[in-house]
Design a protein around this motif. Structure first.
Motif, mmCIF file in Angstrom:
data_model
loop_
_atom_site.group_PDB
_atom_site.id
_atom_site.type_symbol
_atom_site.label_atom_id
_atom_site.label_comp_id
_atom_site.label_asym_id
_atom_site.label_seq_id
_atom_site.Cartn_x
_atom_site.Cartn_y
_atom_site.Cartn_z
ATOM 1 N N HIS A 3 75.016 -127.050 -98.927
ATOM 2 C CA HIS A 3 75.567 -126.133 -97.972
ATOM 3 C C HIS A 3 76.497 -126.791 -96.995
ATOM 4 C CE1 HIS A 3 73.336 -127.971 -94.841
ATOM 5 N NE2 HIS A 3 72.273 -127.873 -95.558
ATOM 6 N N THR A 4 76.388 -126.126 -95.836
ATOM 7 C CA THR A 4 76.993 -126.570 -94.599
ATOM 8 C C THR A 4 76.143 -127.473 -93.829
ATOM 9 O OG1 THR A 4 76.358 -124.810 -93.200
ATOM 10 C CG2 THR A 4 77.423 -124.415 -94.054
ATOM 11 N N ALA A 6 74.905 -125.040 -92.342
ATOM 12 C CA ALA A 6 74.707 -125.455 -91.744
ATOM 13 C C ALA A 6 74.594 -126.567 -91.537
ATOM 14 C CB ALA A 6 74.375 -125.876 -92.046
ATOM 15 N N GLN A 153 77.917 -120.005 -88.654
ATOM 16 C CA GLN A 153 76.587 -120.259 -89.199
ATOM 17 C C GLN A 153 75.510 -119.843 -88.197
ATOM 18 O OE1 GLN A 153 76.368 -120.676 -92.150
ATOM 19 N NE2 GLN A 153 78.099 -121.891 -92.889
ATOM 20 N N GLY A 278 69.184 -122.351 -91.941
ATOM 21 C CA GLY A 278 70.437 -121.656 -91.723
ATOM 22 C C GLY A 278 70.667 -120.589 -92.769
ATOM 23 N N PHE A 280 73.114 -120.276 -94.391
ATOM 24 C CA PHE A 280 73.818 -120.928 -95.495
ATOM 25 C C PHE A 280 72.883 -121.350 -96.613
ATOM 26 C CE2 PHE A 280 73.362 -123.762 -91.786
ATOM 27 C CZ PHE A 280 72.406 -124.659 -92.257
ATOM 28 N N TRP A 311 73.787 -119.972 -83.118
ATOM 29 C CA TRP A 311 74.923 -119.932 -84.038
ATOM 30 C C TRP A 311 75.891 -121.049 -83.693
ATOM 31 C CZ3 TRP A 311 79.953 -119.410 -82.316
ATOM 32 C CH2 TRP A 311 80.094 -119.047 -80.968
ATOM 33 N N ASP A 314 81.107 -123.444 -88.030
ATOM 34 C CA ASP A 314 80.790 -124.509 -88.969
ATOM 35 C C ASP A 314 81.889 -125.561 -89.042
ATOM 36 O OD1 ASP A 314 79.393 -125.924 -90.799
ATOM 37 O OD2 ASP A 314 79.439 -124.444 -92.375
ATOM 38 N N GLU A 354 78.201 -115.406 -96.231
ATOM 39 C CA GLU A 354 78.158 -115.885 -94.855
ATOM 40 C C GLU A 354 79.200 -115.168 -94.009
ATOM 41 O OE1 GLU A 354 78.317 -120.192 -94.834
ATOM 42 O OE2 GLU A 354 77.120 -120.276 -96.652
#
Length: 449
Positions: A3-4, A6, A153, A278, A280, A311, A314, A354
């Motif tokens: 992912h990110t 998050a 995110q 998250g 994500f 939040w 990102d 997202e």
């Protein structure tokens, strides 16, 4: 973890030797091989680097959409392990071997590459009018815009409906109810909560998720305005609440997380009742177990206040300022320009499920938890953001780094939280000691260094 922050977040650095010897994973569309600009049969190839493997289908859509507009370009997408991405990218950029286009961490990431002259300002080249000023702020440096923000995110408390129902545990509505529910599950041999001790970045996001419901706006604003510090009683209460998870974690949690997806996998397979994660990571959960019946809630407030959403922006999609081939440089600019359009936002939200910061883009109904998160973001989110991507997470770029044209990093709040998360859960430091350590790390922000 695929992912990110998050998903989408700043990762702990590793040495260049380790980074360049196999810690990289790749997911590509277009030609094989990535990183160097080039062309094939008159069609330029634009390399795109990201920490988000799940976005590979998005870039296939971008390539197809541009082709329909008459822009012929081969997009070579490369996903690098999230825990290694920052260091791999920094090493490549400092060595002049970076990608044509890359995902950049909002705030600190934007600043360090812009200050080093490694990214190109997109003002006048890319129409960012559909993106809010708040979202663009994380992609700006000294009044210029250096990237296109791509995702908001959110963090939430996810719960397995079947586990709770099978053991007669109601979905908790309060902090005391959450601790009681986990205690009840533990007494029945169920692992109440799963974390990944090796992935401190996610632990830091979990601290922020608790903090969103613990800090009120005036306290968050006071910290942001340097009128208070992280030793403020409300933030100490945040750390105290986070530490209270310790008795309910899986065995040997400190060693969990080497693969980066153990938390989501365990939750998807019904091995734990709760995780703080998250939005994500719902993609990973759904991939592992498409039939899982689970819900999402905001982390309750320890003192009974209305819970709120944590939040962060990102990152942004940035343009390398030193693409040597003219045709590739033009194509890369066209690629980045497309990422600021509603068409890209729709493709992103449709694929990733997202929240896009582009006006008019809505999360599709097939992602109900993301729709719920989008509603919270619009109506029940903490303001201002006090953790990752906040002002105290964006250190000023040092004059020496600007002079040397190199990108470096000074620890911000997100790194500081990572450094205290495991000791807190192990009971090796008190919440007060952890807060003091954070304040010391952020001496550059609070004027103590």
């Amino acid at each position: 973890m695929s992912h990110t922050p998050a998903a989408p977040a700043r990762r702990r650095r590793r040495t260049a030797v380790l980074l360049l010897s196999g810690t990289v994973t790749a997911a590509m569309t277009g030609l094989t091989g990535c990183g160097a600009s080039g062309a094939s049969a008159g069609e330029p190839t634009v390399s795109v680097w990201s920490w988000r493997a799940q976005d590979a289908p998005v870039w296939k859509t971008v390539q197809d959409d541009l082709a329909r507009q008459g822009v012929k370009v081969r997009i070579n997408f490369r996903a690098i392990s999230p825990t290694s991405y920052d260091s791999v990218l920094q090493t490549a950029m400092n060595g002049g071997a970076g990608p044509d286009v890359f995902y950049d961490r909002a705030g600190e990431g934007t600043d360090k590459y812009a200050a080093a002259g490694m990214t190109a300002a997109i003002d006048g080249k890319v129409d960012t009018s559909a993106i809010s000023k708040a979202a663009l702020a994380g992609a700006q440096y000294q009044g210029k815009t250096y990237g296109v923000p791509f995702a908001v995110q959110t963090m939430g408390l996810f719960y397995n409906k079947k586990i709770l129902a099978d053991h007669g545990v109601a979905v908790p509505q309060t902090w005391a109810g959450l601790l009681a529910a986990m205690g009840q599950l533990k007494s029945k041999g169920v692992t109440p909560m799963y974390v990944m001790g090796v992935q401190q970045w996610l632990l830091a996001l979990q601290i922020d998720a608790v903090g969103a419901s613990t800090l009120d706006d005036s306290t968050a604003q006071a910290i942001t305005a340097k009128q208070s510090t992280y030793s403020d009683p409300q933030f100490v209460q945040t750390l105290t609440a986070f530490q209270q998870f310790a008795p309910y974690l899986e065995k040997n949690w400190q060693a969990t997380g080497s693969a980066g997806n153990e938390q989501e996998t365990a939750f998807a397979l019904g091995k734990t009742a709760f995780i703080i994660d998250g939005i994500f990571d719902t993609a990973t959960i759904n991939q592992v177990n498409p039939s899982l019946d689970y819900g999402q809630m905001l982390v309750p407030s320890p003192d009974g206040k209305q819970p709120r959403l944590d939040w962060y922006m990102d990152g942004d999609i940035s343009l390398n300022a030193h693409v040597s081939d003219a045709a590739t440089a033009k194509a890369a600019e066209q690629v980045v320009a497309f990422t600021a359009t509603k068409a890209f936002g729709d493709a992103f939200s449709q694929t990733a499920g997202e929240i896009s910061p582009i006006a008019g883009v809505q999360v599709p109904a097939k992602y109900p938890l993301s729709v719920q998160a989008e509603h919270w973001y619009q109506n029940q989110s903490v303001n201002p953001v006090f953790g990752i991507r906040s002002p105290m997470d964006t250190p000023p770029v040092s004059p020496s780094d600007i002079k040397k044209k190199t990108a470096a990093t000074t620890p911000g709040i997100f790194t500081a939280e990572q450094n205290v998360a495991v000791p807190l859960l192990e009971g090796k430091v008190s919440p007060q000691q952890a807060a003091a350590t954070i304040d010391t790390t952020l001496g550059w922000y609070f004027g103590k260094q």
